[in-house]
Design a protein around this motif. Structure first.
Motif, PDB file in Angstrom:
ATOM      1  N   ALA A  26       2.771   1.513  -3.625  1.00 35.88           N
ATOM      2  CA  ALA A  26       1.890   2.038  -4.674  1.00 35.88           C
ATOM      3  C   ALA A  26       1.935   3.561  -4.752  1.00 35.88           C
ATOM      4  N   GLU A  58       0.830  -1.210   0.000  1.00 35.77           N
ATOM      5  CA  GLU A  58       0.000   0.000   0.000  1.00 35.77           C
ATOM      6  C   GLU A  58       0.864   1.260   0.000  1.00 35.77           C
ATOM      7  N   LYS A 105       2.433  -0.315  -8.329  1.00 33.47           N
ATOM      8  CA  LYS A 105       1.308  -1.025  -7.718  1.00 33.47           C
ATOM      9  C   LYS A 105       1.574  -2.518  -7.902  1.00 33.47           C
ATOM     10  N   GLN A 161       1.325  -6.537  -7.348  1.00 38.62           N
ATOM     11  CA  GLN A 161       0.263  -7.521  -7.128  1.00 38.62           C
ATOM     12  C   GLN A 161       0.872  -8.770  -6.509  1.00 38.62           C
TER      13      GLN A 161
END
Length: 147
Positions: free
Chosen positions: A31, A28, A36, A38
């Motif tokens: 990002a 978090e 960002k 995954q």
């Protein structure tokens, strides 16, 4: 910039070690200044991926190789859709009084010669300079005003 076939970027920041560790290990937070990501979990052999928000949108796939809390995060960096090459990224953190020194090393970018021209060593050098010396410090400055 290039040192023993590795790209290396060093920076000393007036930020606590934990703040920088969190910035490179919490999705978090990543990002906000990095990518960002995954599937990222701070676990050995965890595989995660991301796409760059601009430029050539290649899928980057990485696997965590080493975690030394508050000191080092080391992972592979690959582009399986366009190259057979594998490289290694190391984030090393060093406490120096109230400052934290960051050493980013990216070894093996020459292994992507079978991929796109966008994967040239010069592109990585410029990218890491931007990420480590601009994006991260800008993010850390912005957090000072969030409190």
């Amino acid at each position: 910039m290039q040192n023993n076939d590795a790209i290396e970027v060093n920076l000393v920041l007036n930020s606590p070690l934990k703040t920088i560790w969190d910035a490179i290990t919490k999705p978090e937070i990543m990002a906000k200044w990095y990518f960002k990501v995954q599937g990222f979990e701070l676990k050995q052999r965890c595989e995660f991926y991301f796409y760059e928000p601009n430029g050539e949108n290649f899928k980057h796939v990485c696997k965590i190789l080493e975690i030394d809390p508050m000191r080092r995060l080391r992972h592979t960096w690959t582009y399986p859709e366009i190259s057979k090459g594998v490289s290694i990224v190391s984030w090393d953190l060093f406490k120096e009084g109230s400052y934290t020194r960051i050493r980013l090393r990216h070894q093996g970018v020459e292994n992507f010669k079978d991929g796109s021209d966008a994967l040239a060593v010069e592109s990585f050098e410029a990218g890491w300079e931007e990420i480590v010396k601009k994006s991260l410090p800008d993010y850390l400055k912005s957090t000072l005003f969030d409190h």
